[in-house]
Design an enzyme around this catalytic site. Structure first.
Site, PDB file in Angstrom:
ATOM      1  CG  ASP A 162      -2.814  -7.015  -5.181  1.00 18.26           C
ATOM      2  OD1 ASP A 162      -3.886  -7.095  -4.562  1.00 18.26           O
ATOM      3  OD2 ASP A 162      -2.729  -6.507  -6.313  1.00 18.26           O
ATOM      4  CG  HIS A 207      -3.129  -3.774  -2.084  1.00 12.31           C
ATOM      5  ND1 HIS A 207      -3.509  -3.816  -3.409  1.00 12.31           N
ATOM      6  CD2 HIS A 207      -1.996  -3.019  -2.034  1.00 12.31           C
ATOM      7  CE1 HIS A 207      -2.634  -3.122  -4.134  1.00 12.31           C
ATOM      8  NE2 HIS A 207      -1.705  -2.640  -3.322  1.00 12.31           N
TER       9      HIS A 207
END
Length: 366
Positions: free
Chosen positions: A190, A213
């Site tokens: 993430d 991310h």
């Protein structure tokens, strides 16, 4: 109890944490010792000179059980609360054994209900805090969270989890002011760093990020909430193989602001969406309804950002129709497409200016 662990570790007591205070409160000692005495994973050690000079620490490893049923708190594994002049230092590893949690995540298996998972390490309400030279691995959810803290230094950290592990943010900053994150290697599933509402005076330097991310401000404004983020500087970052690069993400219907944000001296390699502002962020199964209200985004600078884009659109500003993004500056930005095509920019409802050499370039729209 100021320090708690919601589950006993399966490994021997090897992680060493040291209380470091220039203004000692000796009444704290029995209380803290009692906290640690009941946690076989974490060892607190005092030295005769700990109050004068602090104490260098050395550590090995700490890991938790793989059994989800062993947890009594489904939001936290290791929790530090309301501590002042506290330092965590070492070289060891905090291992969350997160695979069982990931396998039972609705983001991995859509047929499963969405359930809670604990953050590995959380600091809540701490003042004058240092975390240095510690490794975090395979957290159940987020690896390291700073919540409602003031005056924080986080440095020389290594945070790792598989690129497909859900919600495993590396460092999460929420409602925290005056925090500096430096010289960290973050490879997760993430956001490498996520900065959300209530955070002010945040600086991140010398960050290596990816997979993951990218580095994100947000998400902000979920559930029609008010959000406030200001005075953020991200400098000297290397972002490699991530699904986003430098991202600001807000939900429709929110309010408040994200302002005075600077990204400078950033190198990217094989990054999808290298520069993105997304004011229509929607992380839910059903479509999000269009709403007029939005978190206002203003005074954002991207300076000396260079590298390669894995997506055709390297710069994307998808700003609110109601407010638009104000005072956005691209200065000496050069992003090239990895494919045999020219990188593009997509700009909607943005007050944009360029300085120096900028590629790809889009016109100012509002």
């Amino acid at each position: 109890m100021p320090i708690t662990s919601t589950h006993s570790c399966s490994s021997p007591p090897q992680l060493l944490l040291v209380l470091h205070s220039h203004k000692p409160k000796y009444t704290q000692i029995p209380h803290l010792l009692d906290s640690y005495h009941h946690n076989p994973c974490i060892l607190l050690r005092f030295a005769h000179n700990v109050w004068e000079n602090g104490l260098k620490t050395f550590s090995k490893a700490c890991q938790t059980s793989t059994k989800r049923s062993d947890y009594t708190d489904l939001r936290h594994w290791i929790l530090f609360t309301n501590l002042t002049n506290f330092r965590v230092e070492g070289g060891g590893t905090i291992n969350g054994n997160g695979r069982k949690w990931w396998q039972n995540s609705c983001k991995v298996n859509e047929s499963l209900p969405c359930t809670l998972a604990p953050n590995a390490v959380t600091f809540f309400g701490c003042n004058t805090l240092e975390v240095d030279n510690v490794r975090f691995r395979n957290a159940q959810k987020m690896h390291l969270s700073f919540q409602s803290c003031v005056n924080v230094k986080a440095s020389n950290l290594i945070v790792t989890a598989p690129g497909d592990s859900p919600n495993t943010d590396g460092i999460h900053v929420t409602a925290t002011q005056n925090i500096r994150i430096s010289n960290c290697l973050i490879r997760t599933g993430d956001d490498c760093i996520s900065i959300v509402s209530g955070s002010k005076n945040v600086r991140a330097d010398d960050i290596t990020c990816g997979p993951g991310h990218g580095i994100s401000i947000g998400s902000l404004g979920a559930g029609n909430s008010q959000a406030e983020v200001s005075d953020v500087v991200v400098s000297k970052a290397k972002i490699i193989g991530t699904t986003n690069g430098l991202r600001i993400k807000t939900w429709q219907g929110g309010s408040g602001y994200a302002t005075n944000i600077r990204f400078k001296n950033i190198m990217m390699a094989n990054v999808s969406n290298p520069i993105i502002i997304d004011q229509y962020y929607c992380d839910q199964d059903s479509p999000c309804q269009e709403q007029a209200s939005a978190v206002k985004i203003s005074n954002v600078v991207y300076e000396n950002v260079k590298g390669t884009s894995a997506s055709k659109v390297a710069v994307k500003f998808d700003c609110s129709k109601s407010f638009g993004c104000q005072d956005i500056l691209l200065k000496d930005v050069n992003l090239r497409s990895l494919a045999n095509e020219i990188a593009q920019a997509s700009c909607e409802h943005v007050d944009l200016s360029h300085r120096g050499t900028v590629s790809p370039k889009c016109s100012s729209l509002i």
